[in-house]
Design a protein around this motif. Structure first.
Motif, PDB file in Angstrom:
ATOM      1  N   UNK A 217       0.937  -1.131  -0.118  1.00 16.59           N
ATOM      2  CA  UNK A 217      -0.035  -0.270  -0.010  1.00 16.59           C
ATOM      3  C   UNK A 217       0.938   1.192  -0.082  1.00 16.59           C
ATOM      4  N   UNK A 218       0.394   2.336  -0.791  1.00 18.56           N
ATOM      5  CA  UNK A 218       1.220   3.683  -0.539  1.00 18.56           C
ATOM      6  C   UNK A 218       0.258   4.599  -1.020  1.00 18.56           C
ATOM      7  N   UNK A 219       0.886   6.112  -0.639  1.00 16.64           N
ATOM      8  CA  UNK A 219       0.046   7.049  -0.975  1.00 16.64           C
ATOM      9  C   UNK A 219       0.698   8.325  -0.255  1.00 16.64           C
ATOM     10  N   UNK A 220      -0.115   9.434  -0.303  1.00 17.33           N
ATOM     11  CA  UNK A 220       0.368  10.624   0.326  1.00 17.33           C
ATOM     12  C   UNK A 220      -0.372  11.851  -0.175  1.00 17.33           C
ATOM     13  N   UNK A 221      -0.003  13.113   0.408  1.00 17.67           N
ATOM     14  CA  UNK A 221      -0.636  14.245   0.174  1.00 17.67           C
ATOM     15  C   UNK A 221      -0.302  14.989  -1.315  1.00 17.67           C
ATOM     16  N   UNK A 222      -1.165  15.272  -2.045  1.00 18.19           N
ATOM     17  CA  UNK A 222      -0.707  16.127  -3.417  1.00 18.19           C
ATOM     18  C   UNK A 222      -1.537  17.408  -3.431  1.00 18.19           C
ATOM     19  N   UNK A 223      -0.701  18.454  -3.397  1.00 21.53           N
ATOM     20  CA  UNK A 223      -1.522  19.824  -3.090  1.00 21.53           C
ATOM     21  C   UNK A 223      -1.889  20.501  -4.458  1.00 21.53           C
ATOM     22  N   UNK A 224      -1.636  20.221  -5.484  1.00 23.33           N
ATOM     23  CA  UNK A 224      -1.903  20.593  -6.867  1.00 23.33           C
ATOM     24  C   UNK A 224      -2.149  19.845  -7.904  1.00 23.33           C
ATOM     25  N   UNK A 225      -2.575  18.629  -7.736  1.00 26.59           N
ATOM     26  CA  UNK A 225      -2.648  17.479  -8.871  1.00 26.59           C
ATOM     27  C   UNK A 225      -3.825  18.172  -9.881  1.00 26.59           C
ATOM     28  N   UNK A 226      -4.906  18.915  -9.101  1.00 24.25           N
ATOM     29  CA  UNK A 226      -6.129  19.155 -10.222  1.00 24.25           C
ATOM     30  C   UNK A 226      -5.430  20.425 -11.295  1.00 24.25           C
ATOM     31  N   UNK A 227      -4.172  20.830 -10.743  1.00 21.05           N
ATOM     32  CA  UNK A 227      -3.954  21.974 -11.667  1.00 21.05           C
ATOM     33  C   UNK A 227      -3.443  21.775 -13.024  1.00 21.05           C
ATOM     34  N   UNK A 228      -3.302  20.460 -13.147  1.00 17.06           N
ATOM     35  CA  UNK A 228      -2.642  20.084 -14.425  1.00 17.06           C
ATOM     36  C   UNK A 228      -4.048  20.254 -15.639  1.00 17.06           C
ATOM     37  N   UNK A 229      -5.106  20.268 -14.945  1.00 23.94           N
ATOM     38  CA  UNK A 229      -6.423  20.259 -15.786  1.00 23.94           C
ATOM     39  C   UNK A 229      -6.968  21.603 -15.625  1.00 23.94           C
ATOM     40  N   UNK A 236      -5.436  17.347  -2.098  1.00 26.80           N
ATOM     41  CA  UNK A 236      -5.739  16.079  -1.825  1.00 26.80           C
ATOM     42  C   UNK A 236      -4.851  15.301  -1.125  1.00 26.80           C
ATOM     43  N   UNK A 237      -5.588  14.086  -0.636  1.00 24.11           N
ATOM     44  CA  UNK A 237      -4.608  12.930   0.179  1.00 24.11           C
ATOM     45  C   UNK A 237      -5.155  11.660  -0.421  1.00 24.11           C
ATOM     46  N   UNK A 238      -4.441  10.692  -0.388  1.00 19.87           N
ATOM     47  CA  UNK A 238      -4.905   9.273  -0.977  1.00 19.87           C
ATOM     48  C   UNK A 238      -4.195   8.188  -0.512  1.00 19.87           C
ATOM     49  N   UNK A 239      -4.668   6.933  -0.627  1.00 14.82           N
ATOM     50  CA  UNK A 239      -3.855   5.770  -0.433  1.00 14.82           C
ATOM     51  C   UNK A 239      -4.267   4.922  -1.646  1.00 14.82           C
ATOM     52  N   UNK A 240      -3.410   3.852  -1.821  1.00 20.37           N
ATOM     53  CA  UNK A 240      -3.758   2.864  -2.701  1.00 20.37           C
ATOM     54  C   UNK A 240      -3.259   1.569  -2.439  1.00 20.37           C
ATOM     55  N   UNK A 241      -4.255   0.413  -2.417  1.00 15.48           N
ATOM     56  CA  UNK A 241      -3.735  -0.865  -2.060  1.00 15.48           C
ATOM     57  C   UNK A 241      -3.460  -1.581  -3.125  1.00 15.48           C
ATOM     58  N   UNK A 242      -2.314  -2.319  -3.369  1.00 12.45           N
ATOM     59  CA  UNK A 242      -1.892  -2.993  -4.288  1.00 12.45           C
ATOM     60  C   UNK A 242      -2.645  -4.679  -4.209  1.00 12.45           C
ATOM     61  N   UNK A 243      -3.847  -4.774  -4.779  1.00 12.29           N
ATOM     62  CA  UNK A 243      -4.524  -6.013  -4.583  1.00 12.29           C
ATOM     63  C   UNK A 243      -3.952  -7.212  -4.875  1.00 12.29           C
ATOM     64  N   UNK A 244      -3.051  -7.375  -5.944  1.00 16.67           N
ATOM     65  CA  UNK A 244      -2.553  -8.418  -6.323  1.00 16.67           C
ATOM     66  C   UNK A 244      -1.249  -8.882  -5.527  1.00 16.67           C
ATOM     67  N   UNK A 245      -0.610  -7.722  -5.045  1.00 17.53           N
ATOM     68  CA  UNK A 245       0.402  -8.117  -4.040  1.00 17.53           C
ATOM     69  C   UNK A 245      -0.304  -8.710  -2.829  1.00 17.53           C
ATOM     70  N   UNK A 246      -1.318  -8.127  -2.375  1.00 19.80           N
ATOM     71  CA  UNK A 246      -2.086  -8.440  -1.062  1.00 19.80           C
ATOM     72  C   UNK A 246      -2.454 -10.046  -1.161  1.00 19.80           C
TER      73      UNK A 246
END
Length: 354
Positions: A217-229, A236-246
């Motif tokens: 699992x990994x993730x973090x805080x990103x302050x300006x990701x929507x700026x590219x759009x 924003x802040x998020x996490x991602x579980x890697x299902x296959x590794x789990x």
């Protein structure tokens, strides 16, 4: 090909319709251009959870509680590692290599995989001075409790405004999590950098303690990701579980729940048209009660049907012949013990569910 960038696009596209802070989870396949090997898949499933539109560090705290809950339920012991990109920026400033922050973070993020000597060599190849590399060594090698490491790094970064901001954020997250009763350990890891350059604050990574594999699992805080759009300033802040590794970890530690691997709990033996007509209404009631039930489709020798039940590791088998039908009952066989009991449909359902 991850889920965070399209999520940022979604937020921008629907910014007049959604209520901030906006929370979502998303599970779907993603792709990576890596050479496939054990634990590294070209196509795999990610399970993401994100919050956008709030700067509050309580979001980081809640995400860490989600991580802790998930792996506690799985029965997998993990170390939840935390760092902060602002601390890494402060370290780069303090050692006099502020413009090399990306090179430094990419190199030290490989410490677990390639070791300190190879990391130092990579830093040299990236043009970082020997003096700066020397200053970096005690920071990389920091040991002690989370509070002790934070105190040490705060002393080292006292001249860096951004570095101290990272220390404050990390201290808040760690201190708040102390009150949350986590089941898994949480470690401040100053070598944790995460390869994705859009993280701006807290960063997280989860490692299994009892099975050798990369982060699950990994993730973090990103302050300006929507700026590219075209919509700057949304944090924003998020996490991602890697299902296959789990799945790899669950398989390696033999932690898959038996019911997850077992399809059928209850099998009705097929003795012919009359017996099948008697069993089908009972079969429907079993399914409605949440019991995974099937009937053998062909009226063949009982030995073949029982072999099928054994091969599928079915827990219970139902037999209904002339005698059972005459009494309005069924014979329930426990396949683990071999015990057979004459039961009503209601008793059958209670026995299997118990």
């Amino acid at each position: 090909y991850d889920l965070t960038v399209p999520f940022a696009r979604y937020v921008v596209q629907h910014r007049d319709e959604i209520q901030l802070p906006f929370k979502r989870y998303q599970i779907q396949p993603v792709w990576r251009a890596d050479r496939p090997q054990k634990g590294r898949y070209r196509e795999f499933y990610q399970c993401d959870a994100d919050v956008v539109g709030s700067d509050s560090l309580l979001n980081e705290v809640e995400l860490m509680q989600i991580v802790d809950t998930v792996f506690t339920r799985f029965g997998v012991r993990v170390a939840i590692k935390i760092n902060n990109r602002k601390i890494l920026t402060g370290i780069a400033e303090t050692i006099g290599e502020a413009d090399k922050i990306v090179d430094i973070t990419v190199a030290i993020d490989k410490l677990d995989k390639i070791g300190i000597d190879a990391v130092n060599e990579e830093l040299r190849r990236d043009g970082i001075s020997d003096e700066a590399i020397q200053k970096l060594q005690p920071i990389i090698a920091l040991t002690g409790t989370n509070d002790e490491k934070l105190a040490t790094i705060a002393n080292l970064l006292e001249q860096s405004e951004v570095g101290m901001k990272g220390v404050e954020e990390t201290r808040f997250i760690l201190d708040t999590l102390k009150t949350c009763g986590l089941h898994n350990q949480i470690d401040l890891d100053l070598t944790l950098a995460r390869g994705l350059n859009y993280y701006t604050g807290a960063i997280f990574e989860v490692k299994a303690l009892d099975y050798a594999i990369g982060s699950i699992t990994g993730g973090g805080r990103y302050d300006n990701l929507t700026g590219i759009f075209g919509l700057p300033g949304i944090s924003g802040v998020g996490i991602s579980f890697g299902a296959d590794r789990i799945y790899d970890v669950l398989g390696g530690l033999d932690l898959y729940p038996k019911e997850a691997a077992q399809g059928t709990e209850l099998l009705f033996i097929n003795f012919g048209a009359t017996e099948t007509a008697y069993c089908l209404p009972v079969l429907r009631r079993c399914r409605e009660a949440g019991i995974r039930t099937e009937i053998y489709p062909d009226s063949v020798k009982m030995k073949k049907q029982m072999a099928y039940a054994n091969a599928k590791q079915v827990s219970f088998v139902v037999l209904a012949g002339e005698e059972e039908i005459a009494q309005g009952k069924l014979t329930l066989k426990n396949m683990a013990t071999g015990e057979q009991t004459l039961v009503t449909p209601e008793e059958l359902i209670r026995a299997v569910k118990a």
